[in-house]
Design a protein around this motif. Structure first.
Motif: not given
Length: 203
Positions: A90-97, A153-162, A181-187
Motif C-alpha cells: 500500500f505504501l508503494f502504491y501511494g508513493a508512485i502517484p 475486481g476490474l482493477l487489480e495489482g497487474t493493471e496497476t503495475i501496467v 484510472f482513478g475513476g475505474l478504481c472508484f468503480f
C-alpha cells in the motif's frame, strides 16, 4: 481482472526462485523490505524528473513482491510477514502517484489527489472484505496463496503495475491517465461494496 491469469504464468518460476533463496537463508521479510526500498527509490526518481529511469527499481520492486511470498511458502508463512507485505504494498502504491505530484505539483496536484483518494477507497474496501472473509473462514487461491482473502475486481495489482509503467513512459499524460484510472478504481471499489452486501448479508 488479470491477476488470476498472471499468477498461473509467474507462480511456477517464482516458486523455484523462492525455494532456492529460502535454502540460502534469505528471509521473506527481508525481501519485502528490499522491495519497498526499491519502490520508494522509483518514486524518488519520478519526483526528480527521471520517470523512465524509475522503471528499473519499480519493476525490480514488483519482482521482490512476488518473491517474498514464494520464499514464505517455502520456509513457512507468518502472520506478521503477511501484514508487512500488504502494508509495504500500500505504501508503494501511494508513493508512485505522489512522485508524479511532486515532480509537477501545479499540473499534477488535482489529478494525483483524486487518484490517491480512489486508491484509499479501493484499499479500504479490499481490506474490509478480507477481514469479514477471515471471520467466516472463506478461502481462495485464485490469485495465489495469500495471507489475506483477495477479492477480484476490474482493477487489480497487474493493471496497476501496467498503469505505473505507462505513466513512466508517458509522464506528460499523467493528468488524463490519473483521472481515468482513478475513476475505474472508484468503480472497482463500489463493485466490491455491492459484492460484500451479497456475500455478507444481515444475520
Amino acid at each position: 481482472m488479470l491477476d488470476a491469469m498472471m499468477r498461473r504464468l509467474i507462480d511456477p518460476p517464482l516458486a523455484r526462485m523462492g525455494r532456492a533463496l529460502a535454502m540460502r537463508g534469505v528471509s521473506a521479510d527481508a525481501v519485502t523490505l528490499a522491495g519497498l526500498v526499491l519502490g520508494l527509490s522509483a518514486a524518488a526518481l519520478i519526483a526528480l524528473g527521471a520517470p523512465v529511469l524509475a522503471l528499473v527499481p519499480l519493476l525490480a520492486s514488483r519482482l521482490a513482491d512476488g518473491l517474498d511470498g514464494a520464499i514464505a511458502r517455502a520456509s513457512g508463512k507468518t502472520d506478521f510477514g503477511g501484514y508487512l507485505d500488504i502494508t509495504c504494498d500500500f505504501l508503494f502504491y501511494g508513493a508512485i502517484p505522489l512522485g508524479f505530484v511532486l515532480a509537477d505539483p501545479a499540473a499534477n496536484g488535482a489529478a494525483g489527489a483524486a487518484l490517491l483518494t480512489s486508491f484509499y477507497f479501493n484499499g479500504a474496501t479490499f481490506l474490509g472484505f478480507a477481514i469479514l472473509a477471515e471471520r467466516r473462514s472463506m478461502r481462495t487461491e485464485a490469485r495465489g496463496v495469500k495471507s489475506l482473502y483477495f477479492t477480484g475486481g476490474l482493477l487489480e495489482g497487474t493493471e496497476t503495475i501496467v498503469f505505473f509503467v505507462v505513466l513512466c513512459l508517458w509522464p506528460e499524460g499523467f493528468v488524463p491517465l490519473a483521472w481515468g484510472f482513478g475513476g475505474l478504481c472508484f468503480f472497482t471499489a463500489a463493485s466490491r461494496v455491492v459484492l460484500a452486501r451479497r456475500v455478507f448479508p444481515d444475520e
